[in-house]
Design an enzyme around this catalytic site. Structure first.
Site, PDB file in Angstrom:
ATOM      1  CE  LYS A  35      -3.823   1.912   2.741  1.00 20.38           C
ATOM      2  NZ  LYS A  35      -4.582   1.818   3.978  1.00 20.38           N
ATOM      3  CB  SER A  54      -7.456   3.947   2.401  1.00 23.87           C
ATOM      4  OG  SER A  54      -6.939   3.297   3.688  1.00 23.87           O
ATOM      5  CB  SER A  76      -8.286   0.792   5.261  1.00 20.10           C
ATOM      6  OG  SER A  76      -9.243   2.203   5.330  1.00 20.10           O
TER       7      SER A  76
END
Length: 526
Positions: free
Chosen positions: A128, A203, A227
């Site tokens: 990420k 996210s 997330s």
């Protein structure tokens, strides 16, 4: 517990008004001529778990270079459709793969030495973008940080690399990692591999999309309100939010402030359940001793509970009927296979999940310092006025997404003093949940009330993340598990929750559910 008249009126308004805007949005949205699905996977290396790949590489049945190249080829095939990987390091990854192959060739101690020292040697992964990965962007989706490069590795990234894993690049996030859709004005919007017109979640949405699309073996995400779990649910993969204080949250952007570190969990995301436990053990480092990951789990000796919804919060959508039905099928299968009883329970406090999450994320730390304001994070050294940004957005001139602007405006409406009622709801829920689960209880709870929505639709239903967010505030370990596909060929799933530091129970359940319901499905063959 039924809704009061006032709550019913509020619920109607919160459904009808956003529904009206959503209908208008659908009417005015342009169509797309893009293909709806990804091409199917053809290389057999791409359907092996990280554990299986590591074993084959150690045994010289396949080289790391071959595996890394296979994933590079898949990324180049599907990423133009997904926009999930936002910056690659393919050349460096191939060099690291060649070094791994050389190390295996020269190792005299055999497979066992390599397995103990480098359990992931030669296996590719994704990261990420909000985690620091040396030499890679670290913007958190903020346009003003577009040129910021990480100078070090975040602790869990460093531990995975030390175990031999090879990062292929970094993946997209929502702006400042605080929204349900991975969209920002630096990298653009990321799509769902099962339907390119739908969202991948946020996210950690880029991670969910690239892994679910068969273009990464596994990845690393962070979770302050769902997330990890929402992207894993929408993209049909497994994801684990650990018990609090097990995996380090350091060297991420945005940084945790106030009490946010208590509620944030960094954890693994992957297609195969057997990868979850070894990945968590590596990422936790010395803190893995807080867990009992090596303890065998006899599912027949556990107590099982299920909650079908949040009790009717006026802020959230009703749970999709297919999600209710598949959760019932899980309960029935557990009872048939294991001879256990799955008890349906409810907690009236879950109606206030969003208010609890919102209240506790705004609390100051032990020194009385409040968390950094969202508008200050947006600014990152540049003055930002949310109302002015909203006006600029109307004319397409703002560097910020509508979601981020909306969050900044909502932040301004916060009361400086937390509600005593909400504080008590959380205290009661924490106590009752921990009493229920103990050290041998497992709870089933919807991962989200809806199947993967179409792009931008969460703007009209902004509180649905409460199904995941409440479990961050409770600090409990949670594993999102895929459960096949819906009639629309979209992923189904469920959250599996256990007591504090009982992560091994939810990971054992992931293995069981994968075997019972089939696990991840190649989106290219749907």
């Amino acid at each position: 517990m039924g809704l009061s008249l006032g709550e019913r009126v509020q619920h109607c308004l919160l459904v009808l008004v956003p529904g009206l805007f959503l209908a208008l949005f659908r009417l005015l949205s342009p169509g797309t001529k893009r293909p709806k699905h990804l091409p199917p996977i053809t290389n057999p290396l791409l359907v092996l778990s990280a554990v299986q790949l590591a074993e084959k590489i150690r045994r010289r049945e396949v080289t790391s270079v071959e595996v890394v190249q296979a994933y590079i080829d898949r990324i180049q095939e599907v990423n133009p459709l997904l926009n999930a990987l936002v910056k690659d390091r393919f050349s460096a990854a191939l060099l690291e793969a060649a070094r791994a192959d050389k190390l295996i060739k020269e190792e005299n101690g055999g497979e066992e030495v390599l397995r103990n020292q480098f359990p992931l040697l030669g296996v590719p992964m994704s990261v990420k973008e909000s985690f620091e990965l040396q030499g890679m962007p670290n913007s958190g989706g903020l346009k003003s940080r577009g040129k910021v490069l990480a100078s070090v590795d975040a602790p869990p990234v460093a531990l995975l690399k030390r175990a031999g894993a090879i990062p292929l690049g970094v993946t997209n996030t929502s702006e400042l990692c605080m929204w349900m859709e991975s969209n920002n004005h630096l990298y653009g919007i990321t799509s769902n591999p099962y339907d390119l017109e739908r969202m991948c979640g946020g996210s950690s949405g880029g991670e969910g999309s690239i892994i679910g699309g068969g273009a990464s073996v596994f990845g690393i995400g962070s979770d302050i309100g769902g997330s990890i779990r929402m992207p894993c649910f929408f993209n049909g993969i497994f994801g684990h939010k650990p018990s609090k204080d097990v995996v380090s949250n350091d060297n991420q952007f945005p940084r945790c402030s106030g009490l946010q570190n208590n509620y944030t969990g960094s954890g693994p995301m992957c297609r195969y359940a057997e990868d979850l436990l070894p990945l968590l053990k590596i990422m936790a480092g010395p803190s893995a001793d807080k867990l009992t990951l090596s303890k065998a789990v006899d599912l027949k000796k556990l107590r099982f509970f299920t909650i079908v919804d949040d009790g009717g919060s006026p802020l959230t959508s009703p749970v999709d009927r297919q999600l209710i039905e598949v959760q019932k099928r899980v309960a029935a299968r557990l009872e048939a296979d294991l001879g256990v009883t799955v008890q349906e329970v409810s907690f009236p406090q879950l109606k206030y999940s969003f208010q609890i999450w919102d209240t506790f994320l705004a609390l100051p730390d032990k020194d009385g310092k409040p968390p950094e304001a969202f508008v200050e994070l947006m600014a990152d050294g540049v003055s930002v006025w949310p109302v002015w940004e909203l006006i600029k957005r109307i004319f397409g001139r703002s560097e910020h997404t509508v979601a981020a602007i909306g969050l900044a405006l909502m932040e301004r409406s916060h009361s400086s003093k937390p509600s005593e009622f909400i504080l008590k709801q959380k205290e009661d829920l924490q106590r009752e949940m921990e009493d229920l689960l103990g050290t041998d209880g497992v709870l089933l709870y919807p991962s989200h009330p809806l199947l993967a929505p179409k792009h931008h639709h969460p703007l009209f239903m902004p509180f649905n993340f409460s199904y995941t967010g409440i479990l961050n505030i409770l600090g409990l370990p949670v594993t999102q598990c895929p459960l096949g596909l819906s009639k629309e060929r979209l992923p189904l799933g469920v959250q599996v929750v256990a007591g504090m530091f009982q992560d091994h129970l939810t990971l054992a359940m992931a293995l069981y559910l994968e075997k019972a319901f089939g696990g991840w499905v190649d989106p290219g063959v749907v």
